[in-house]
Design a protein around this motif. Structure first.
Motif, PDB file in Angstrom:
ATOM      1  N   LEU A 141       0.831  -1.213   0.000  1.00 47.01           N
ATOM      2  CA  LEU A 141       0.000   0.000   0.000  1.00 47.01           C
ATOM      3  C   LEU A 141       0.869   1.269   0.000  1.00 47.01           C
ATOM      4  CD1 LEU A 141      -2.635  -1.346   2.519  1.00 47.01           C
ATOM      5  CD2 LEU A 141      -3.146  -0.645   0.162  1.00 47.01           C
ATOM      6  N   SER A 142       2.041   1.150   0.590  1.00 52.32           N
ATOM      7  CA  SER A 142       2.932   2.318   0.634  1.00 52.32           C
ATOM      8  C   SER A 142       3.552   2.574  -0.728  1.00 52.32           C
ATOM      9  CB  SER A 142       4.048   2.101   1.664  1.00 52.32           C
ATOM     10  OG  SER A 142       3.491   2.052   2.955  1.00 52.32           O
ATOM     11  N   ASN A 143       3.948   1.481  -1.404  1.00 58.38           N
ATOM     12  CA  ASN A 143       4.633   1.686  -2.684  1.00 58.38           C
ATOM     13  C   ASN A 143       3.666   1.742  -3.863  1.00 58.38           C
ATOM     14  OD1 ASN A 143       3.952  -0.922  -3.407  1.00 58.38           O
ATOM     15  ND2 ASN A 143       5.928  -1.768  -2.746  1.00 58.38           N
ATOM     16  N   GLY A 144       2.370   1.617  -3.584  1.00 56.66           N
ATOM     17  CA  GLY A 144       1.377   1.791  -4.634  1.00 56.66           C
ATOM     18  C   GLY A 144       0.991   0.527  -5.349  1.00 56.66           C
ATOM     19  N   SER A 145       1.572  -0.591  -4.980  1.00 53.99           N
ATOM     20  CA  SER A 145       1.147  -1.838  -5.624  1.00 53.99           C
ATOM     21  C   SER A 145      -0.330  -2.082  -5.362  1.00 53.99           C
ATOM     22  CB  SER A 145       1.926  -3.026  -5.054  1.00 53.99           C
ATOM     23  OG  SER A 145       3.285  -2.811  -5.170  1.00 53.99           O
ATOM     24  N   LEU A 146      -0.745  -1.729  -4.188  1.00 50.65           N
ATOM     25  CA  LEU A 146      -2.182  -1.759  -3.879  1.00 50.65           C
ATOM     26  C   LEU A 146      -2.589  -0.315  -3.600  1.00 50.65           C
ATOM     27  CD1 LEU A 146      -2.352  -4.861  -1.498  1.00 50.65           C
ATOM     28  CD2 LEU A 146      -3.207  -4.734  -3.846  1.00 50.65           C
ATOM     29  N   ASP A 147      -3.868  -0.006  -3.922  1.00 52.21           N
ATOM     30  CA  ASP A 147      -4.290   1.397  -3.812  1.00 52.21           C
ATOM     31  C   ASP A 147      -5.208   1.570  -2.612  1.00 52.21           C
ATOM     32  OD1 ASP A 147      -4.994   3.982  -4.116  1.00 52.21           O
ATOM     33  OD2 ASP A 147      -5.915   3.741  -6.117  1.00 52.21           O
ATOM     34  N   ILE A 148      -4.718   2.274  -1.602  1.00 51.26           N
ATOM     35  CA  ILE A 148      -5.484   2.467  -0.367  1.00 51.26           C
ATOM     36  C   ILE A 148      -6.705   3.367  -0.587  1.00 51.26           C
ATOM     37  CG2 ILE A 148      -4.119   4.466   0.451  1.00 51.26           C
ATOM     38  CD1 ILE A 148      -4.374   3.135   3.302  1.00 51.26           C
ATOM     39  N   HIS A 149      -6.615   4.180  -1.692  1.00 47.17           N
ATOM     40  CA  HIS A 149      -7.721   5.098  -1.957  1.00 47.17           C
ATOM     41  C   HIS A 149      -8.876   4.381  -2.625  1.00 47.17           C
ATOM     42  CE1 HIS A 149      -5.049   8.180  -0.607  1.00 47.17           C
ATOM     43  NE2 HIS A 149      -4.140   7.870  -1.570  1.00 47.17           N
ATOM     44  N   ARG A 150      -8.654   3.148  -3.061  1.00 45.95           N
ATOM     45  CA  ARG A 150      -9.763   2.364  -3.638  1.00 45.95           C
ATOM     46  C   ARG A 150      -9.890   1.088  -2.798  1.00 45.95           C
ATOM     47  NH1 ARG A 150      -9.849   0.209  -8.456  1.00 45.95           N
ATOM     48  NH2 ARG A 150      -7.597  -0.005  -8.674  1.00 45.95           N
ATOM     49  N   PRO A 151     -10.446   1.222  -1.584  1.00 46.22           N
ATOM     50  CA  PRO A 151     -10.480   0.083  -0.647  1.00 46.22           C
ATOM     51  C   PRO A 151     -11.205  -1.119  -1.206  1.00 46.22           C
ATOM     52  CG  PRO A 151     -11.885   1.895   0.139  1.00 46.22           C
ATOM     53  CD  PRO A 151     -11.109   2.447  -1.034  1.00 46.22           C
ATOM     54  N   ALA A 152     -12.162  -0.934  -2.089  1.00 48.12           N
ATOM     55  CA  ALA A 152     -12.887  -2.085  -2.645  1.00 48.12           C
ATOM     56  C   ALA A 152     -11.945  -2.986  -3.427  1.00 48.12           C
ATOM     57  CB  ALA A 152     -14.022  -1.595  -3.542  1.00 48.12           C
ATOM     58  N   SER A 153     -10.863  -2.367  -3.994  1.00 48.71           N
ATOM     59  CA  SER A 153      -9.917  -3.181  -4.771  1.00 48.71           C
ATOM     60  C   SER A 153      -9.069  -4.078  -3.871  1.00 48.71           C
ATOM     61  CB  SER A 153      -9.006  -2.263  -5.590  1.00 48.71           C
ATOM     62  OG  SER A 153      -8.179  -1.520  -4.704  1.00 48.71           O
ATOM     63  N   LEU A 154      -9.156  -3.772  -2.587  1.00 51.94           N
ATOM     64  CA  LEU A 154      -8.338  -4.587  -1.661  1.00 51.94           C
ATOM     65  C   LEU A 154      -9.046  -5.883  -1.257  1.00 51.94           C
ATOM     66  CD1 LEU A 154      -7.070  -1.723   0.711  1.00 51.94           C
ATOM     67  CD2 LEU A 154      -5.920  -2.726  -1.275  1.00 51.94           C
ATOM     68  N   ALA A 155     -10.336  -5.982  -1.572  1.00 48.90           N
ATOM     69  CA  ALA A 155     -11.126  -7.131  -1.099  1.00 48.90           C
ATOM     70  C   ALA A 155     -10.497  -8.459  -1.522  1.00 48.90           C
ATOM     71  CB  ALA A 155     -12.568  -7.018  -1.645  1.00 48.90           C
ATOM     72  N   ALA A 156     -10.135  -8.564  -2.792  1.00 47.39           N
ATOM     73  CA  ALA A 156      -9.626  -9.863  -3.296  1.00 47.39           C
ATOM     74  C   ALA A 156      -8.319 -10.267  -2.617  1.00 47.39           C
ATOM     75  CB  ALA A 156      -9.477  -9.783  -4.810  1.00 47.39           C
ATOM     76  N   PRO A 157      -7.296  -9.364  -2.624  1.00 45.44           N
ATOM     77  CA  PRO A 157      -6.043  -9.798  -1.962  1.00 45.44           C
ATOM     78  C   PRO A 157      -6.212 -10.090  -0.464  1.00 45.44           C
ATOM     79  CG  PRO A 157      -5.933  -7.475  -2.655  1.00 45.44           C
ATOM     80  CD  PRO A 157      -7.161  -8.039  -3.296  1.00 45.44           C
ATOM     81  N   LEU A 158      -7.063  -9.306   0.209  1.00 44.47           N
ATOM     82  CA  LEU A 158      -7.252  -9.564   1.659  1.00 44.47           C
ATOM     83  C   LEU A 158      -7.925 -10.912   1.877  1.00 44.47           C
ATOM     84  CD1 LEU A 158      -8.284  -6.044   3.099  1.00 44.47           C
ATOM     85  CD2 LEU A 158      -6.047  -7.132   3.063  1.00 44.47           C
ATOM     86  N   LEU A 159      -8.896 -11.251   1.023  1.00 45.24           N
ATOM     87  CA  LEU A 159      -9.567 -12.554   1.159  1.00 45.24           C
ATOM     88  C   LEU A 159      -8.601 -13.698   0.854  1.00 45.24           C
ATOM     89  CD1 LEU A 159     -13.080 -11.922  -0.424  1.00 45.24           C
ATOM     90  CD2 LEU A 159     -12.616 -12.738   1.909  1.00 45.24           C
ATOM     91  N   ARG A 160      -7.747 -13.483  -0.147  1.00 44.13           N
ATOM     92  CA  ARG A 160      -6.765 -14.519  -0.503  1.00 44.13           C
ATOM     93  C   ARG A 160      -5.843 -14.807   0.694  1.00 44.13           C
ATOM     94  NH1 ARG A 160      -6.143 -12.486  -5.469  1.00 44.13           N
ATOM     95  NH2 ARG A 160      -4.403 -11.180  -4.864  1.00 44.13           N
ATOM     96  N   GLN A 161      -5.365 -13.751   1.265  1.00 45.03           N
ATOM     97  CA  GLN A 161      -4.471 -13.911   2.438  1.00 45.03           C
ATOM     98  C   GLN A 161      -5.202 -14.647   3.575  1.00 45.03           C
ATOM     99  OE1 GLN A 161      -3.408  -9.820   3.149  1.00 45.03           O
ATOM    100  NE2 GLN A 161      -1.548  -9.948   1.904  1.00 45.03           N
TER     101      GLN A 161
END
Ligand SMILES: Nc1nc2c(ncn2[C@@H]2O[C@H](COP(=O)(O)OP(=O)(O)OP(=O)(O)O)[C@@H](O)[C@H]2O)c(=O)[nH]1
Length: 597
Positions: A71-91
């Motif tokens: 999230l810090s280096n921009g690989s994931l976008d903190i400003h679009r939290p919905a886009s985080l759903a898939a990686p968080l579920l995978r983990q």
């Protein structure tokens, strides 16, 4: 002491002593070995706990760090939290012991993959940016819909007010340990880790966090020590309990189940004692709780980022020693059985050695030569005892032979002696010349007959007879002829009495005395006359005197029914006086007490 006991007692004592020493050594060695094994086991237990806890905690750091970095280096976008759903579920699917993996942004938006702390259900999403007033909703995502359908509606949720967010900000830029706290809606405590997310300029964009429930640690501890009747626990460095293996060692106080107990304030005396030891930093100890000994091993596990936990295991010493005691008991039982067996064999051997010797000894003591002679030829396997038995038997036979010979000789000698004694006795009562009873016999017989006459009030008569003019006979015919005449007179006199007890004795010289028991004067006179006539009938011719042409006798008679006041000598004197009267009256006659006789 019997020979059997002399053999068996030292034998048994020595073996008992050996058994005691061996058992003692066994017990000591086994006890020492079990103690060492116990200590090793204790260390292994805490090592397992450390491995387990490290295995659980390490992913927390990794995930927080990975998400923060992405999230810090921009690989994931903190400003679009919905886009985080898939990686968080995978983990979340990868790490099944985690309860949430979340990202919160500084503007208050929040997304987390989560699962209930006590559930094996697939993870769901928790988001607060779908509703306009930041209500927290639980969503079940699908393949098509990243956020998915809302399944639960919760109150508005501002992550920035939550402890994980505050502690991350506080620890910035380090990773922060969250306080152990209860899950909302579950009677379960959880542990969280969080870290700030920053942009290239170092500006904080939000917080990455994750957490896990502590119940599974308690379950692991319970399974770890279940078989050993022991307890395991984990406490924070200040002693506050994290997990325990036993329901009787609760994490929280009975009054407030949100308040976690400290070891030193725990109602369990065991944990209370351990609490004091942790304060003293003692890690290995024996503890005595109400008379029961426990072995304790403590290990301090560094969790990183300034956090550490006490891992402890405590197991009753008996768990380790009982097996040792049992095996020692089995060994000692085996040894005792051997002792009994060997003692029995010893008894048998002692018996076979001692029995024949005891038999010989008792026969010898009782003096039974026949018993010793009948000792069996072969009654033992021991050669020396057989030799002894043979020797004793042959000695007994020799002795028996000698005794038999001696007895027969003694018997013969005794018979000869008895015969000689009889002869002597007879001789001592006989007159040497004439062979009739002598003066001694007269004295004995008159004494007996006198007493009997006194007792029965019977008459007792005595005749004193004397050969007439015997001096002249001797002088004329010589002493030898005189002896011959004396013998003939004595024999003739001795043949006259017929009744038992009537005794004719040579009283002295040519004088004879006749005892006639139970005979009155009449009877005595008849006997005297019979005797006088018998001498006449002998017809011992003589011509040395004018008065008689043959040997004659003069006789004096006395009779008495005696009592205790009378004396034998009186009777004798009276008979002798009448003999004198017969001589005076012309000889060859009998004189009684009657006037005309
Ligand atoms: N041959 C012989 N003579 C004996 C024995 N004992 C006594 N005389 C003798 O007997 C004689 C007894 O003599 P006296 O006592 O004087 O009496 P007696 O001549 O018989 O005369 P009376 O008795 O009065 O008739 C003595 O000469 C004795 O030596 C004896 O054992 N053998």
């Amino acid at each position: 002491m019997p020979l059997r006991l002399v053999i068996i007692i030292p034998f048994t004592l020595l073996f008992t002593l050996a058994t005691a020493i061996i058992s003692g050594i066994l017990l000591y060695n086994n006890h020492a070995a079990s103690r060492e094994a116990a200590q090793q086991s204790m260390v292994q237990y805490t090592d397992s706990m450390a491995d387990y806890v490290s295995g659980l905690v390490a992913p927390l750091h990794q995930i927080v760090r990975v998400n923060r970095d992405a999230l810090s280096n921009g690989s994931l976008d903190i400003h679009r939290p919905a886009s985080l759903a898939a990686p968080l579920l995978r983990q979340m699917r990868l790490y099944k012991h985690l309860t949430f993996i979340s990202v919160a942004s500084t503007d208050g938006r929040y997304i987390a993959s989560a699962r209930d702390p006590d559930s094996q259900q697939p993870p769901h999403l928790a988001v607060n940016f779908i509703s306009s007033n930041a209500e927290l909703g639980a969503h079940r995502p699908t393949e098509q819909d990243l956020i998915g359908q809302r399944i639960t509606q919760l109150p508005p949720y501002d992550p920035r007010q939550r402890p994980f967010y505050i502690s991350a900000i506080h620890a910035h830029p380090d990773i922060s340990w969250g306080n152990i706290s209860r899950y909302i809606g579950f009677p379960v405590f959880g542990l969280g880790v969080s870290a700030t997310i920053t942009n290239e300029e170092g500006e904080i964009l939000g917080v990455s966090a994750t957490g896990m429930a502590l119940t599974q640690i308690s379950d692991f501890l319970a399974s770890l020590v279940a078989e050993d009747r022991g307890y395991a626990f984990i406490a924070e460095s200040d002693g506050t309990l994290v997990a325990t293996s036993a329901p009787d060692m609760p994490l929280t106080s009975a009054e407030d189940d949100t308040h976690r107990l400290k070891l030193s304030a725990h109602p369990s005396p065991l944990l209370q004692t351990i609490g004091k030891l942790t304060q003293q930093q003692q890690i290995s100890e024996s503890i005595d709780i109400s008379g029961e000994l426990y072995l304790l091993n403590l290990q301090k596990l560094e969790l990183g980022f300034g956090n550490s936990w006490w891992l402890g295991v405590v197991i009753p010493e008996q768990t380790f020693t009982s097996a040792v005691i049992q095996s020692t008991y089995r060994a000692v039982t085996l040894i005792v059985l051997m002792l009994v067996l060997i003692t029995l064999v010893g008894f048998y051997l002692a018996h076979s050695i001692a029995s024949p010797i005891s038999k010989i000894a008792s026969l010898a003591q009782s003096g039974s030569l026949s018993g010793l002679q009948s000792l069996p030829q072969k009654n033992t396997l021991i050669r020396e005892v057989t030799y002894l038995s043979d020797t004793v038997r042959s000695l007994a036979s020799e002795l028996q032979k000698a005794i038999t010979e001696l007895e027969s000789r003694v018997k013969k000698r005794t018979a000869a002696l008895r015969k000689a004694n009889l002869k002597l006795k007879k001789q001592s009562r006989q007159d040497g010349l004439t062979g009739i009873a002598n003066r001694r016999t007269f004295d004995e017989t008159i004494d007996q007959e006198w007493k009997r006459a006194v007792r029965h009030r019977h008459p007792l008569s005595m005749i004193i007879a004397d050969i007439d003019y015997f001096k002249s006979f001797n002088d004329h015919y010589g002493h030898q002829k005189g002896d011959d005449a004396l013998k003939a007179v004595a024999k003739a006199l001795d043949q006259q009495p017929q009744r038992p007890g009537e005794t004719v004795c040579r009283y002295g010289g040519e004088e004879f005395a006749v005892i006639l028991p139970q005979t009155d004067e009449q009877g005595a006179t008849e006997m005297a006359e019979k005797m006088r006539q018998a001498i006449i009938d002998l017809n011992l011719e003589r011509d040395d005197i004018d008065e008689h042409d043959r040997v004659t006798l003069s006789l004096g008679i006395a009779t008495i029914i005696p009592d205790n006041n009378d004396k034998v000598s009186t009777l004798f004197k009276q008979a002798d006086r009448r003999l004198y009267q017969a001589k005076e009256a012309g000889r060859n006659r009998t004189k009684t007490g009657k006037k005309d006789s």
